[in-house]
Design an enzyme around this catalytic site. Sequence first.
Site: not given
Length: 286
Positions: A54, A98, A121
């Site tokens: 990412k 994460q 997200d």
Amino acid sequence: MVARVIDGKVIAETVKNRVAAEAAEFQRVTGITATLAAVLIGDDPASQVYVRNKERACHKAGLRSVLHRLPADISRMELMDLIAKLNQDPSVHGILVQLPLPKHLDSAMVLDAVSPVKDVDGFHPQNVGLMLQGRPRFLPCTPHGVMEMLKYEQVATVGAHAVVIGRSDIVGKPMAALLMQKGADATVTVCHSRTRDIAAITRQADILIAAVGIPRFVTGDMIRPGAVVIDVGINRDGDTLVGDVDYESAFQTASAMTPVPGGVGPMTIAMLLQNTLLAAMQSVKA
Ligand code: NAD
């Protein structure tokens, strides 16, 4: 029939190129570099790889990324303090925590703490609600990536029967919501671990989306000839990555399908970049 391969890397590249061009223009006009703060807790090897990918993708597209590495035994208070700081930092536009988190941390509580306007997200309850109502702020990256793939491949969703296997908050549930949304207009069936005679249902799918987390769960005999198959699964089988679909047998039955790796995975990252840029743009408008 032999399936056409849906190349997620190529589609992701077009999304990332578009984001890079828009990010450069945004920076020229405003002087702002869209910035993602990634929070990585502990040393789970898969999470390290995901975060590294990412970060790399951010840099390549001209976005800034700042990694916060925290020890596995970090206390809830310390983590909450960091999230509060990132929420308040005007130079940070997107925040990514994460997953999975170490067992002593409650994921829901941590994800709820991320400011909804920085929740790239798309996991915050406010953003889930907006998505369900069809007026999204940020769409969750993996299901959004799948929708982009279907659009790019000109797969007709209107009136199609889409079957989603899996009902997680991250993939299955939002996937079903996006497919049934006005505009996509699919008729959606969701299968899960308690579904009876799953093959009888999957064989009715025009579009079959597997998000189960079980290697090669979907076999060719579960697929209607000519169906489009999207494999979200990423499972480790020794040294190789395999999907939730048995590629060899499905390949003989489907009309088009995504490989693993190189299918949905790259799309997830591309949509994260898109959301980070969107967050930066919205921060200016706010
Ligand atoms: P999860 O474990 O949270 O959910 C799995 C779902 O599958 C559950 O809802 C469960 O009801 C269902 N399920 C389990 N066993 C089943 C069975 N026997 N029959 C029918 N349904 C069953 O997983 P998740 O987070 O939704 O992820 C699913 C897969 O997608 C995993 O392999 C994960 O690694 C992968 N994934 C990939 C990406 C990507 O970017 N490509 C992103 C997220 C997750």
